[in-house]
Motif scaffolding. Structure first.
Motif, PDB file in Angstrom:
ATOM      1  N   UNK A  26     -14.845  37.010 -39.518  1.00 22.68           N
ATOM      2  CA  UNK A  26     -14.909  38.403 -39.970  1.00 22.68           C
ATOM      3  C   UNK A  26     -15.703  38.524 -41.264  1.00 22.68           C
ATOM      4  N   UNK A  27     -15.567  37.535 -42.144  1.00 26.18           N
ATOM      5  CA  UNK A  27     -16.313  37.587 -43.403  1.00 26.18           C
ATOM      6  C   UNK A  27     -17.816  37.558 -43.126  1.00 26.18           C
ATOM      7  N   UNK A  28     -18.214  36.756 -42.145  1.00 21.16           N
ATOM      8  CA  UNK A  28     -19.634  36.671 -41.796  1.00 21.16           C
ATOM      9  C   UNK A  28     -20.107  37.981 -41.171  1.00 21.16           C
ATOM     10  N   UNK A  29     -19.292  38.530 -40.303  1.00 17.70           N
ATOM     11  CA  UNK A  29     -19.657  39.805 -39.685  1.00 17.70           C
ATOM     12  C   UNK A  29     -19.831  40.879 -40.756  1.00 17.70           C
ATOM     13  N   UNK A  30     -18.894  40.884 -41.707  1.00 20.72           N
ATOM     14  CA  UNK A  30     -18.984  41.881 -42.769  1.00 20.72           C
ATOM     15  C   UNK A  30     -20.283  41.716 -43.560  1.00 20.72           C
ATOM     16  N   UNK A  31     -20.619  40.476 -43.898  1.00 18.04           N
ATOM     17  CA  UNK A  31     -21.826  40.241 -44.699  1.00 18.04           C
ATOM     18  C   UNK A  31     -23.072  40.721 -43.955  1.00 18.04           C
ATOM     19  N   UNK A  32     -23.098  40.518 -42.656  1.00 21.68           N
ATOM     20  CA  UNK A  32     -24.286  40.951 -41.895  1.00 21.68           C
ATOM     21  C   UNK A  32     -24.340  42.471 -41.782  1.00 21.68           C
ATOM     22  N   UNK A  33     -23.180  43.097 -41.663  1.00 26.10           N
ATOM     23  CA  UNK A  33     -23.163  44.563 -41.627  1.00 26.10           C
ATOM     24  C   UNK A  33     -23.654  45.128 -42.959  1.00 26.10           C
ATOM     25  N   UNK A  34     -23.248  44.488 -44.038  1.00 21.48           N
ATOM     26  CA  UNK A  34     -23.709  44.923 -45.363  1.00 21.48           C
ATOM     27  C   UNK A  34     -25.222  44.733 -45.481  1.00 21.48           C
ATOM     28  N   UNK A  35     -25.717  43.613 -44.985  1.00 18.08           N
ATOM     29  CA  UNK A  35     -27.165  43.394 -45.030  1.00 18.08           C
ATOM     30  C   UNK A  35     -27.917  44.433 -44.199  1.00 18.08           C
ATOM     31  N   UNK A  36     -27.340  44.802 -43.090  1.00 22.78           N
ATOM     32  CA  UNK A  36     -27.987  45.827 -42.256  1.00 22.78           C
ATOM     33  C   UNK A  36     -28.049  47.153 -43.006  1.00 22.78           C
ATOM     34  N   UNK A  83     -20.430  48.389 -50.963  1.00 19.48           N
ATOM     35  CA  UNK A  83     -19.011  48.067 -50.791  1.00 19.48           C
ATOM     36  C   UNK A  83     -18.626  48.332 -49.326  1.00 19.48           C
ATOM     37  N   UNK A  84     -17.517  47.760 -48.929  1.00 19.55           N
ATOM     38  CA  UNK A  84     -17.011  48.047 -47.585  1.00 19.55           C
ATOM     39  C   UNK A  84     -15.572  48.507 -47.697  1.00 19.55           C
ATOM     40  N   UNK A  85     -15.224  49.486 -46.886  1.00 20.23           N
ATOM     41  CA  UNK A  85     -13.820  49.890 -46.758  1.00 20.23           C
ATOM     42  C   UNK A  85     -13.651  50.758 -45.515  1.00 20.23           C
ATOM     43  N   UNK A  86     -12.502  50.683 -44.922  1.00 18.73           N
ATOM     44  CA  UNK A  86     -12.150  51.529 -43.774  1.00 18.73           C
ATOM     45  C   UNK A  86     -13.222  51.503 -42.678  1.00 18.73           C
ATOM     46  N   UNK A 120     -19.539  50.937 -44.491  1.00 21.58           N
ATOM     47  CA  UNK A 120     -20.222  50.429 -45.686  1.00 21.58           C
ATOM     48  C   UNK A 120     -20.486  51.628 -46.581  1.00 21.58           C
ATOM     49  N   UNK A 121     -20.250  51.444 -47.871  1.00 17.53           N
ATOM     50  CA  UNK A 121     -20.380  52.552 -48.812  1.00 17.53           C
ATOM     51  C   UNK A 121     -21.424  52.186 -49.863  1.00 17.53           C
ATOM     52  N   UNK A 122     -22.371  53.123 -50.093  1.00 16.20           N
ATOM     53  CA  UNK A 122     -23.407  52.908 -51.114  1.00 16.20           C
ATOM     54  C   UNK A 122     -22.914  53.457 -52.448  1.00 16.20           C
ATOM     55  N   UNK A 123     -23.544  53.015 -53.560  1.00 21.29           N
ATOM     56  CA  UNK A 123     -23.099  53.501 -54.877  1.00 21.29           C
ATOM     57  C   UNK A 123     -23.202  55.026 -54.993  1.00 21.29           C
ATOM     58  N   UNK A 124     -24.171  55.616 -54.271  1.00 26.00           N
ATOM     59  CA  UNK A 124     -24.321  57.066 -54.375  1.00 26.00           C
ATOM     60  C   UNK A 124     -23.374  57.809 -53.432  1.00 26.00           C
ATOM     61  N   UNK A 125     -22.484  57.075 -52.765  1.00 26.96           N
ATOM     62  CA  UNK A 125     -21.491  57.745 -51.922  1.00 26.96           C
ATOM     63  C   UNK A 125     -21.877  57.835 -50.462  1.00 26.96           C
ATOM     64  N   UNK A 126     -23.130  57.479 -50.120  1.00 23.85           N
ATOM     65  CA  UNK A 126     -23.497  57.462 -48.705  1.00 23.85           C
ATOM     66  C   UNK A 126     -22.628  56.454 -47.957  1.00 23.85           C
ATOM     67  N   UNK A 127     -22.327  56.743 -46.724  1.00 25.97           N
ATOM     68  CA  UNK A 127     -21.536  55.797 -45.939  1.00 25.97           C
ATOM     69  C   UNK A 127     -22.192  55.576 -44.579  1.00 25.97           C
ATOM     70  N   UNK A 128     -21.948  54.438 -44.014  1.00 26.19           N
ATOM     71  CA  UNK A 128     -22.377  54.153 -42.643  1.00 26.19           C
ATOM     72  C   UNK A 128     -21.240  53.391 -41.975  1.00 26.19           C
ATOM     73  N   UNK A 129     -20.827  53.859 -40.817  1.00 25.56           N
ATOM     74  CA  UNK A 129     -19.760  53.132 -40.123  1.00 25.56           C
ATOM     75  C   UNK A 129     -20.311  51.807 -39.612  1.00 25.56           C
ATOM     76  N   UNK A 130     -19.405  50.854 -39.455  1.00 25.51           N
ATOM     77  CA  UNK A 130     -19.836  49.568 -38.892  1.00 25.51           C
ATOM     78  C   UNK A 130     -20.486  49.795 -37.531  1.00 25.51           C
TER      79      UNK A 130
END
Ligand code: FES
Ligand code: FES
Lengths: 732, 159
Positions: free
Chosen positions: A156-166, A179-182, A185-195
C-alpha cells in the motif's frame, strides 16, 4: 481464528516444555511489483518462513516473470497479495486467506487503508480463488496477520507513492508537497484528486519501486479499534455463505450416513426415495447414499425414505472406556524423578470435542466433462483443488475453487471432505449440487479434537520446582480412518505456518528446572482434526492446573507463584494485569472462587482470570472473565478482544460441558442439545479483555486464549468446589 | 400442491409447497430469502430465528401451512429500508458479529425479547437459547443492554 497447526506427532521424541512460544517469522523486506494493467495494480509476495526466500527470488528474477494475468505476477512459488485501485476509487485487495469470523479481512483492510491514507470504507477485500501456483495460500496456525503485516503495508505504501507521483505530474508540483487523505491526493493549494482519478496515470509510473511504510507513531488506523468492515452485511442478513449462493443452478443435496463412524451401506433400496416428488438423483458415495432434490425439504424426506442396511464401521464395539484405557497405556513412562525431590503429580483426561462450526460443512460443486467449479469455505484451497481434481479424474488446472466466507471454523475447514464429496456426487448425478452436511452429520461424522491422556509430574526440592515432566497420549487417525479422499492431515498442516508452530521451544514458560515432554499415540479409525489451539488446548490447560497445585503444595498464592517463576516479563505483565483488573483475591462467598492461567505461543502471551460460582456444583457458572494479551503490534484491538472473548467461551465449554462420547463405534451426540457448547446462560455477565501496548512485530492471536481460559476456568472450579478436576469436560 | 399466502417482510407472497414443508426451506430454497440460517433443523440452535406476527419462531420447525395468512419477518425485513432497527445499530456499535452465521437469529431473538421486555434483566437475557459458536455472548448481552437503553431514551413520537 486461524486454528491450524500440525497435529502433535504421536511418538514424538523428547522436547522441552511446558510449551513455549514459537519464534517470530523472519522479518524481511517486501518486494513490490507492478502488474500490467490499465489501473494501478501492484502485488507483493506474502507468507512466513520459506516465502521470504521466494520473495528474494521475485526480487532478482527477470522482468519476464510477469505473466499473462493482468492482476498478478505468476511463475514463482511465492504467494501474492494483489492491490488494485479502481477508477471508481475503490481499493481492491484480493486476499489469499479465508474469512471465518477471525476478522482477517478487516485487519488487512486496516493495514492497506493506513498506508494508502484511504478511507477504510473504500477498501474492499474479496477472498481469492485457489491459485495453484501459490502453495502458501493457507489460513491457519494463527499466522495470517504475521504473514501479511509487512507485505500489505509495503504494497500500500508503494501504491500511495505512485499515486502521489501521478498527481505531481498532473499538477506540475513536487511530489513532496502533496498530501494524501481519505482516498485522495491533496495539493497545497487545496486541489484534490481521488485515487480513482489517478489510477490510470499511476499505472504507467514505475517509481518508486518500493516505498517504506509509516513509523508506528503515525498510525491512525492500525492499533485503533475498528468495527468489522463486513458488520453491516452481517447484521442485515446480506452476508453470503456457501449455502446462500445461487450459482450454477446447484440443487440441494444431502447424504444418508451410517449410524457408526465410517460404516458403509451393504444394501440400498432407493425405490421409495426415487419415487418421491422433487427428487432428482440418488447416488452412492463411499460411506453413504446421496440424494439430490429440488429443495432441502425434499432432500431430507427422500433421505429418510432410503432403506439401507449398514455394515458397522471399523471401530466395531469400541467405546470410550476402551479408548481411555488404551490412551492411558500409551502414555510414555515418566522415568525416575530427581533424587531427593518431592512430587506433585496429576493425571488428566480430555474427551473428544466437535468443532461444530455454526455453518455446517457446505459445498457447491458443478462437475462437467473436462472441468469443475467448486464453491466452499476452505482454509487450504490449493490442497482442496488437487484433492477434488484427483477425486473426479481431472487435471488440477481444470478445477476452479472459489473460496467463500465461512460460518466459523476452529480448524474444521482445514480439510475438504464436503467439497470432494460434492464433486463426486455432481459427477455421478450429472448435476450441479449444493451439498450440506446436516448438523447430525457434522457432529456424528465430522472431525473432532482428539481425546488425550496426560501424566504430569513436578519435582520439588528446596521449595522450588527442579524438574517438570509431561507425558501425553492422544488419539491419532489411523490409515483405515483416513478418508479415501483425503491425504493425511499432517501433509496439509505442514503448510507454511507449520514450521512456526512447534509447541515446545528451548526454554520453558516457567523456570521449572529440567523440562521434558514426550508423547505417545493411539491410532484409531476416527476422523480427528486440529481444533483451535490444537494440542496446547489440552496440554497447556493440564499444565496450568498442575501449576496451581504446585503453588498450593508450596503454600504460595497462585498469582505470586507464577510471577516468581514465569521466565518472560511479558507473561508476568499480562498476569499482573488480569490480577489487578480482576481484583484477584477479593473476598468471595462460599462456593465462588477465582482462578488464573497463563499461556505463551505464536510470539504472543495471554493471561486469564475467571471467577466461577459453583455454589450449585452441578451448575457452575463462570460469572466474570478478565483477560490480557500481549500480541506485539495489534492491528485491530477490537478484533483481538473478540478473539479473546471467543476463546473464553471455548475454555468454559470444553472444561465444563462440551465433549463427545464414543459408544460402540458411534458418536453419541448429534446436535447442540447433547453437544453442550455454552449458551448465553453459561457465559460471563462481565467480560473484559486488555490489550497490552507493544511495538514488537505482530504475533498470532486467534487461538492464543484457549489454554489460558480453559486453565483459569479449571483452576477456579477446583478452588470453588475444593476438588481436583481430572477429567474434562467435568459434567459429561 | 397446496398454495399458501402470507406476508413476508411486508410483501404478500404465495408459495406452492407441501403442507409439512418447514418455513425455513420455503424461505431459503423457494423464495431465496437466505438470512435465516440452518444450524440444526430441530429448533435447538436458533440460527433460523425469525418472527411470525411479531413473536419469535424457529422456521425450521414451523410448517408452511401454519404461516397462511400470517405476517413473517426475517432479518431482511427488520430494517426500515436503509434505516437499521435499533437492535441492529446496537449490534454494529458493539461490533458483536464474528463469523456472523448465528447473528440473524441472535438479532431476531433480541428484538423479540425487547418487544416483550423493554428493560430485560441479566436473567431475561440468559434465557436466550441461541447458540453462538464463536462465543460472542458477552457482546450480545452488551448490545441488548445498549439497545434497551437507546430505545428507552429515544424521544417517543406522540400522536
Ligand atoms: S436451524 Fe432452526 S433452530 Fe437450528
Ligand atoms: S458469530 Fe459465529 S456463530 Fe455467532
Amino acid at each position: 481464528m486461524d486454528p491450524i497447526r500440525p497435529l502433535p506427532r504421536p511418538a514424538d521424541g523428547e522436547a522441552s516444555g511446558p510449551s513455549r512460544t514459537a519464534p517470530d517469522p523472519p522479518r524481511r523486506r517486501a518486494v513490490v511489483k507492478a502488474v500490467t494493467a490499465a489501473t494501478l495494480t501492484l502485488c507483493v509476495p506474502t507468507g512466513v518462513g520459506t516465502a521470504s526466500r521466494a520473495a528474494a527470488a521475485v526480487a532478482t528474477g527477470p522482468a519476464g516473470t510477469q505473466g499473462p494475468s493482468r492482476a498478478i505476477v505468476t511463475g514463482t512459488d511465492a504467494e501474492k497479495l494483489v492491490l488494485e485501485v479502481t477508477a471508481a476509487n475503490k481499493v481492491v485487495v484480493r486476499l489469499p486467506r479465508v474469512e471465518v469470523g477471525q476478522g482477517i479481512t478487516t485487519a488487512v483492510a486496516m493495514m492497506i487503508a493506513e498506508e494508502l491514507d484511504a478511507r477504510l470504507a473504500d477498501v474492499v477485500v474479496p477472498l481469492a480463488d485457489a491459485r495453484p501456483e501459490l502453495p502458501g495460500q493457507y489460513t491457519g496456525g494463527s499466522s495470517s496477520v504475521r504473514s501479511l503485516y509487512d507485505p500489505a503495508r509495503y504494497l500500500a505504501a508503494t501504491a500511495r507513492a505512485r499515486l502521489v507521483n501521478a498527481a505531481a505530474r498532473r499538477w506540475h508540483l513536487p511530489a513532496r508537497t502533496l498530501r494524501t487523505r481519505d482516498t485522495t491526493v491533496v495539493a497545497p493549494d487545496g486541489r484534490t484528486a481521488t485515487f480513482g482519478s489517478l489510477t490510470e496515470a499511476a499505472a504507467r509510473i514505475r517509481t518508486p519501486r518500493r516505498a517504506t511504510p509509516k513509523p508506528a507513531r503515525l498510525h491512525r488506523i492500525i492499533g485503533h479499534p475498528a468495527t468489522r468492515i463486513d458488520a453491516q452485511d452481517l447484521v442485515t442478513g446480506r452476508a453470503k455463505y456457501t449455502g446462500d449462493l445461487s450459482v450454477a443452478g446447484a440443487k440441494p443435496t444431502l447424504v444418508a450416513r451410517p449410524p457408526t463412524l465410517l460404516g458403509s451401506p451393504v444394501s440400498v433400496d432407493d425405490s421409495a426415495a426415487r419415487a418421491m416428488p422433487g427428487v432428482l438423483a440418488v447416488v452412492r458415495t463411499s460411506h453413504g447414499v446421496a440424494v439430490v432434490a429440488e429443495t432441502f425439504h425434499h432432500a431430507f424426506q427422500a433421505r429418510d425414505a432410503l432403506r439401507i442396511t449398514w455394515a458397522p464401521g471399523p471401530l466395531g464395539a469400541l467405546s470410550d472406556k476402551h479408548i481411555r484405557a488404551r490412551l492411558r497405556d500409551a502414555v510414555p513412562s515418566l522415568g525416575a524423578p530427581p533424587r531427593g525431590s518431592v512430587q506433585v503429580t496429576g493425571e488428566f483426561e480430555f474427551a473428544f470435542v466437535s468443532h461444530a462450526p455454526m455453518e455446517v460443512l457446505t459445498a457447491v460443486a458443478d462437475v462437467r466433462a473436462g472441468r469443475a467449479e467448486i464453491w466452499f469455505s476452505s482454509q487450504t484451497p490449493v490442497f482442496a483443488q488437487e484433492e477434488i481434481a484427483s477425486a473426479v479424474g481431472l487435471p488440477a488446472a481444470a478445477v476452479r475453487v472459489h473460496v467463500v466466507r465461512g460460518g466459523g471454523s476452529f480448524g474444521r475447514r482445514l480439510t475438504c471432505e464436503a467439497a470432494v464429496e460434492a464433486a463426486r456426487i455432481s459427477k455421478a448425478a450429472r448435476l450441479p449440487v449444493k451439498l450440506m452436511w446436516s448438523r447430525s452429520d457434522d457432529i456424528r461424522h465430522g472431525r473432532m479434537r482428539p481425546a488425550s491422556h496426560h501424566r504430569i509430574r513436578a519435582s520439588l526440592a528446596g521449595g522450588k520446582v527442579v524438574a517438570f515432566a509431561h507425558r501425553v497420549a492422544e488419539v491419532g487417525e489411523s490409515s483405515e480412518g483416513a478418508r479415501a479422499t483425503t491425504r493425511s492431515l499432517s501433509a496439509i498442516a505442514a503448510g507454511p505456518a507449520g514450521a512456526a508452530a512447534t509447541a515446545a521451544g528451548d526454554e520453558g514458560l516457567y523456570a521449572f528446572g529440567a523440562l521434558s515432554v514426550r508423547s505417545g499415540g493411539v491410532g484409531l479409525p476416527i476422523p480427528v482434526g486440529a481444533w483451535r489451539a490444537v494440542s496446547s488446548g489440552t496440554m497447556r490447560t493440564a499444565e496450568e492446573i498442575v501449576v496451581d497445585e504446585i503453588a498450593r503444595r508450596l503454600g504460595e498464592d497462585p498469582v505470586a507463584f507464577r510471577c516468581a517463576t514465569l521466565t518472560s516479563r511479558a507473561a508476568v505483565r499480562v498476569l499482573g494485569k488480569v490480577a489487578a483488573a480482576g481484583h484477584w483475591g477479593r473476598p468471595l462467598p462460599a462456593g465462588v472462587a477465582q482462578g488464573v492461567a497463563v499461556h505463551e505461543e505464536y510470539g504472543s502471551c495471554v493471561a486469564c482470570l475467571a471467577e466461577i460460582d459453583a455454589s450449585d456444583p452441578r451448575h457452575p457458572r463462570v460469572r466474570r472473565v478478565v483477560m490480557a494479551a500481549d500480541v506485539g503490534t495489534v492491528v485491530n484491538p477490537r478484533g483481538l478482544q473478540a478473539q479473546l472473548m471467543g476463546t473464553a467461551i471455548d475454555g468454559i465449554s470444553t472444561v465444563l460441558s462440551a465433549g463427545l462420547h464414543i459408544d460402540r463405534g458411534a458418536v453419541r451426540e448429534e446436535s447442540f442439545t447433547d453437544f453442550r457448547y455454552a449458551r448465553q446462560r453459561h457465559s460471563p455477565t462481565h467480560f473484559e479483555a486488555h490489550v497490552m501496548p507493544s511495538h514488537r512485530s505482530p504475533g498470532g492471536a486467534g487461538e492464543l486464549g484457549v489454554p489460558a481460559a480453559a486453565g483459569a476456568v479449571a483452576n477456579a472450579y477446583a478452588r470453588a468446589t475444593g476438588t481436583r478436576p481430572r477429567r474434562f469436560p467435568v459434567d459429561f | 400442491m397446496p398454495r399458501y399466502s402470507f406476508v413476508l417482510n411486508k410483501q404478500p407472497v404465495t408459495v406452492e409447497a407441501p403442507a409439512d414443508m418447514p418455513l425455513l426451506w420455503v424461505l431459503r430454497d423457494v423464495l431465496g430469502v437466505t438470512g435465516p440460517k440452518y444450524g440444526c433443523g430441530i429448533g435447538v440452535c436458533r440460527a433460523c430465528t425469525s418472527h411470525m406476527d411479531g413473536s419469535e419462531i424457529q422456521p425450521c420447525v414451523v410448517p408452511v401451512a401454519d404461516c397462511a395468512g400470517r405476517r413473517v419477518t426475517t432479518i431482511e425485513g427488520l430494517a426500515d429500508g436503509d434505516r437499521l432497527h435499533p437492535v441492529q445499530k446496537a449490534w454494529l456499535e458493539c461490533d458483536v458479529a464474528q463469523c456472523g452465521f448465528c447473528q440473524p437469529g441472535q438479532i431476531m431473538a433480541a428484538v423479540a425479547l425487547l418487544d416483550r421486555t423493554p428493560q430485560p434483566t441479566d436473567d431475561d437475557i440468559d434465557r436466550i437459547e441461541n447458540v453462538c459458536r464463536c462465543g460472542t455472548y458477552p457482546r450480545i448481552r452488551e448490545a441488548i443492554r445498549k439497545a434497551s437503553a437507546d430505545v428507552a431514551s429515544a424521544p417517543v413520537a406522540r400522536e
